[in-house]
Motif scaffolding. Sequence first.
Motif, PDB file in Angstrom:
ATOM      1  N   LYS A  42      55.244  11.625  20.244  1.00  0.00           N
ATOM      2  CA  LYS A  42      55.069  10.320  20.102  1.00  0.00           C
ATOM      3  C   LYS A  42      54.642  10.058  18.873  1.00  0.00           C
ATOM      4  O   LYS A  42      55.127   9.158  18.006  1.00  0.00           O
ATOM      5  CB  LYS A  42      53.765   9.782  21.012  1.00  0.00           C
ATOM      6  N   LYS A  43      53.703  11.056  18.055  1.00  0.00           N
ATOM      7  CA  LYS A  43      53.285  10.461  16.813  1.00  0.00           C
ATOM      8  C   LYS A  43      54.653  10.864  15.732  1.00  0.00           C
ATOM      9  O   LYS A  43      54.809  10.132  14.737  1.00  0.00           O
ATOM     10  CB  LYS A  43      52.259  11.628  16.278  1.00  0.00           C
ATOM     11  N   THR A  44      55.356  12.010  16.082  1.00  0.00           N
ATOM     12  CA  THR A  44      56.624  12.146  15.196  1.00  0.00           C
ATOM     13  C   THR A  44      57.199  10.871  14.944  1.00  0.00           C
ATOM     14  O   THR A  44      57.866  10.545  13.970  1.00  0.00           O
ATOM     15  CB  THR A  44      57.388  13.246  15.601  1.00  0.00           C
ATOM     16  N   GLY A  45      57.514  10.466  16.047  1.00  0.00           N
ATOM     17  CA  GLY A  45      58.370   8.845  16.027  1.00  0.00           C
ATOM     18  C   GLY A  45      57.671   7.836  15.296  1.00  0.00           C
ATOM     19  O   GLY A  45      58.546   6.899  14.751  1.00  0.00           O
ATOM     20  N   LEU A  46      56.235   7.869  15.545  1.00  0.00           N
ATOM     21  CA  LEU A  46      55.741   7.010  14.812  1.00  0.00           C
ATOM     22  C   LEU A  46      55.653   7.042  13.408  1.00  0.00           C
ATOM     23  O   LEU A  46      55.736   6.025  12.579  1.00  0.00           O
ATOM     24  CB  LEU A  46      53.999   6.850  15.173  1.00  0.00           C
ATOM     25  N   PHE A  47      55.413   8.476  12.738  1.00  0.00           N
ATOM     26  CA  PHE A  47      55.402   8.301  11.541  1.00  0.00           C
ATOM     27  C   PHE A  47      56.943   8.050  10.861  1.00  0.00           C
ATOM     28  O   PHE A  47      57.055   7.671   9.844  1.00  0.00           O
ATOM     29  CB  PHE A  47      55.010   9.640  11.302  1.00  0.00           C
ATOM     30  N   THR A 106      63.441   2.176  15.164  1.00  0.00           N
ATOM     31  CA  THR A 106      62.530   1.107  15.724  1.00  0.00           C
ATOM     32  C   THR A 106      62.673   1.314  17.443  1.00  0.00           C
ATOM     33  O   THR A 106      61.753   1.365  18.019  1.00  0.00           O
ATOM     34  CB  THR A 106      62.551  -0.205  15.147  1.00  0.00           C
ATOM     35  N   ILE A 107      63.868   0.998  17.886  1.00  0.00           N
ATOM     36  CA  ILE A 107      64.202   1.062  19.237  1.00  0.00           C
ATOM     37  C   ILE A 107      63.882   2.498  19.640  1.00  0.00           C
ATOM     38  O   ILE A 107      63.207   2.624  20.639  1.00  0.00           O
ATOM     39  CB  ILE A 107      65.621   0.860  19.538  1.00  0.00           C
ATOM     40  N   GLY A 108      64.231   3.413  19.328  1.00  0.00           N
ATOM     41  CA  GLY A 108      63.945   4.897  19.700  1.00  0.00           C
ATOM     42  C   GLY A 108      62.512   5.091  19.521  1.00  0.00           C
ATOM     43  O   GLY A 108      61.958   5.906  20.647  1.00  0.00           O
ATOM     44  N   ARG A 109      61.636   4.823  18.726  1.00  0.00           N
ATOM     45  CA  ARG A 109      60.225   4.860  18.754  1.00  0.00           C
ATOM     46  C   ARG A 109      59.790   4.097  19.838  1.00  0.00           C
ATOM     47  O   ARG A 109      58.692   4.508  20.534  1.00  0.00           O
ATOM     48  CB  ARG A 109      59.663   4.687  17.392  1.00  0.00           C
ATOM     49  N   GLY A 110      60.159   2.958  20.293  1.00  0.00           N
ATOM     50  CA  GLY A 110      59.916   2.211  21.397  1.00  0.00           C
ATOM     51  C   GLY A 110      60.090   2.928  22.643  1.00  0.00           C
ATOM     52  O   GLY A 110      59.177   2.362  23.586  1.00  0.00           O
ATOM     53  N   VAL A 120      64.128  11.483  30.426  1.00  0.00           N
ATOM     54  CA  VAL A 120      64.884  10.040  30.001  1.00  0.00           C
ATOM     55  C   VAL A 120      64.418   9.782  28.473  1.00  0.00           C
ATOM     56  O   VAL A 120      64.989   9.432  27.331  1.00  0.00           O
ATOM     57  CB  VAL A 120      64.802   8.959  30.800  1.00  0.00           C
ATOM     58  N   LYS A 121      63.095   9.894  28.332  1.00  0.00           N
ATOM     59  CA  LYS A 121      62.436   9.404  26.930  1.00  0.00           C
ATOM     60  C   LYS A 121      63.145  10.558  25.990  1.00  0.00           C
ATOM     61  O   LYS A 121      63.430   9.825  24.822  1.00  0.00           O
ATOM     62  CB  LYS A 121      60.952   9.679  26.967  1.00  0.00           C
ATOM     63  N   HIS A 122      63.136  11.710  26.222  1.00  0.00           N
ATOM     64  CA  HIS A 122      63.469  12.873  25.080  1.00  0.00           C
ATOM     65  C   HIS A 122      65.132  12.546  24.836  1.00  0.00           C
ATOM     66  O   HIS A 122      65.500  12.482  23.701  1.00  0.00           O
ATOM     67  CB  HIS A 122      63.552  14.069  25.735  1.00  0.00           C
ATOM     68  N   LYS A 123      65.855  12.117  25.989  1.00  0.00           N
ATOM     69  CA  LYS A 123      67.324  11.747  25.947  1.00  0.00           C
ATOM     70  C   LYS A 123      67.444  10.718  25.015  1.00  0.00           C
ATOM     71  O   LYS A 123      68.284  10.883  24.007  1.00  0.00           O
ATOM     72  CB  LYS A 123      67.838  11.732  27.255  1.00  0.00           C
ATOM     73  N   LYS A 124      66.905   9.634  25.395  1.00  0.00           N
ATOM     74  CA  LYS A 124      67.038   8.312  24.545  1.00  0.00           C
ATOM     75  C   LYS A 124      66.539   8.344  23.067  1.00  0.00           C
ATOM     76  O   LYS A 124      67.172   8.061  22.160  1.00  0.00           O
ATOM     77  CB  LYS A 124      66.209   7.135  25.179  1.00  0.00           C
ATOM     78  N   THR A 125      65.387   9.163  23.000  1.00  0.00           N
ATOM     79  CA  THR A 125      64.783   9.409  21.616  1.00  0.00           C
ATOM     80  C   THR A 125      66.102  10.110  20.770  1.00  0.00           C
ATOM     81  O   THR A 125      66.134   9.833  19.684  1.00  0.00           O
ATOM     82  CB  THR A 125      63.661  10.141  21.437  1.00  0.00           C
ATOM     83  N   PHE A 128      69.101   7.963  19.878  1.00  0.00           N
ATOM     84  CA  PHE A 128      68.841   6.920  18.803  1.00  0.00           C
ATOM     85  C   PHE A 128      68.268   7.577  17.556  1.00  0.00           C
ATOM     86  O   PHE A 128      69.149   6.889  16.461  1.00  0.00           O
ATOM     87  CB  PHE A 128      67.470   6.216  19.237  1.00  0.00           C
ATOM     88  N   PHE A 129      67.757   8.621  17.297  1.00  0.00           N
ATOM     89  CA  PHE A 129      67.237   9.226  16.045  1.00  0.00           C
ATOM     90  C   PHE A 129      68.546   9.917  15.552  1.00  0.00           C
ATOM     91  O   PHE A 129      68.625   9.869  14.115  1.00  0.00           O
ATOM     92  CB  PHE A 129      66.063  10.139  16.341  1.00  0.00           C
ATOM     93  N   LEU A 130      69.240  10.502  16.374  1.00  0.00           N
ATOM     94  CA  LEU A 130      70.392  11.164  15.746  1.00  0.00           C
ATOM     95  C   LEU A 130      71.591  10.213  15.147  1.00  0.00           C
ATOM     96  O   LEU A 130      71.953  10.579  13.926  1.00  0.00           O
ATOM     97  CB  LEU A 130      71.092  12.060  16.950  1.00  0.00           C
ATOM     98  N   VAL A 131      71.994   9.161  15.749  1.00  0.00           N
ATOM     99  CA  VAL A 131      72.768   8.177  15.251  1.00  0.00           C
ATOM    100  C   VAL A 131      71.977   7.636  13.989  1.00  0.00           C
ATOM    101  O   VAL A 131      72.817   7.450  12.930  1.00  0.00           O
ATOM    102  CB  VAL A 131      73.200   7.038  16.309  1.00  0.00           C
ATOM    103  N   ALA A 132      70.692   7.344  14.117  1.00  0.00           N
ATOM    104  CA  ALA A 132      70.126   6.909  12.804  1.00  0.00           C
ATOM    105  C   ALA A 132      70.441   7.813  11.739  1.00  0.00           C
ATOM    106  O   ALA A 132      70.602   7.492  10.558  1.00  0.00           O
ATOM    107  CB  ALA A 132      68.765   6.521  13.137  1.00  0.00           C
ATOM    108  N   LEU A 133      70.057   9.057  11.960  1.00  0.00           N
ATOM    109  CA  LEU A 133      70.093   9.906  10.810  1.00  0.00           C
ATOM    110  C   LEU A 133      71.384  10.146  10.368  1.00  0.00           C
ATOM    111  O   LEU A 133      71.671  10.256   8.904  1.00  0.00           O
ATOM    112  CB  LEU A 133      69.557  11.257  11.340  1.00  0.00           C
ATOM    113  N   LEU A 134      72.675  10.076  11.094  1.00  0.00           N
ATOM    114  CA  LEU A 134      73.919  10.109  10.436  1.00  0.00           C
ATOM    115  C   LEU A 134      74.140   8.948   9.745  1.00  0.00           C
ATOM    116  O   LEU A 134      74.874   9.135   8.653  1.00  0.00           O
ATOM    117  CB  LEU A 134      74.824  10.192  11.834  1.00  0.00           C
ATOM    118  N   ILE A 135      73.950   7.669  10.090  1.00  0.00           N
ATOM    119  CA  ILE A 135      74.108   6.480   9.387  1.00  0.00           C
ATOM    120  C   ILE A 135      73.492   6.702   8.023  1.00  0.00           C
ATOM    121  O   ILE A 135      73.832   6.311   7.097  1.00  0.00           O
ATOM    122  CB  ILE A 135      73.591   5.210  10.104  1.00  0.00           C
ATOM    123  N   ILE A 136      72.033   7.114   7.990  1.00  0.00           N
ATOM    124  CA  ILE A 136      71.324   7.232   6.665  1.00  0.00           C
ATOM    125  C   ILE A 136      71.955   8.276   5.774  1.00  0.00           C
ATOM    126  O   ILE A 136      72.014   8.125   4.487  1.00  0.00           O
ATOM    127  CB  ILE A 136      69.746   7.803   7.234  1.00  0.00           C
TER     128      ILE A 136
END
Length: 153
Positions: A42-47, A106-110, A120-125, A128-136
């Motif tokens: 949770k903290k990793t996503g928050l940071f 932001t959605i992934g962290r939510g 399901v939390k792990h899967k969604k996170t 969301f984070f993988l697609v965000a990373l690729l776009i970044i």
Amino acid sequence: MYTGLLHLHSFLRWVILVLALVAIYKSYVGMTSGKPFTAGDKKTGLFLMIAAHITLLIGIYQWVVGPWGLQNIENMGFGEVMKDRVARFYAVEHLTGMLIAIILITIGRGVSKKAIPDVVKHKKTFWFFLVALLIILVSIPWPFRTGIARPWF
Ligand code: HEM
């Protein structure tokens, strides 16, 4: 002040990249081995979200006040900016790509706050984070990108 904030904006990319990699790795391990979604996850996503939002705020400031955003659109006109590869990158593409990525983070962290099974939390996170990373990764003006190149730090 502008230069200092530009350096901070640039440096924060590394914080975001490292945190995104850690979060993606943790959620991958979590979803494949059925581990619980911990307070650490949770903290990793928050940071990650905090770093992304600070970068966003500095980015908006640079876009409004600096030479590569609004000023360029006012000076050249939007049509000319769109025809110029470098001007278009900073005035439109960088902003759009990063905004989408930050929304995904932001959605992934939510997801971590929802009352859903941990797997399901792990899967969604993860997604969301993988697609965000690729776009970044494709929206950063890396030193090897012709025309738009900026330093590593
Ligand atoms: C995850 C989010 C972001 C990352 C990782 C990121 C990364 C970067 C990097 C590495 C640079 C080059 C810095 C340098 O020259 O040393 C840059 C420049 C810039 N970024 Fe971002 N950025 C992000 C979000 C944004 C957003 C959302 C905006 C606009 C709202 C923005 C606006 C700009 C502008 C205008 C510049 C050029 C500033 C100048 O040279 O005067 N950035 N960004």
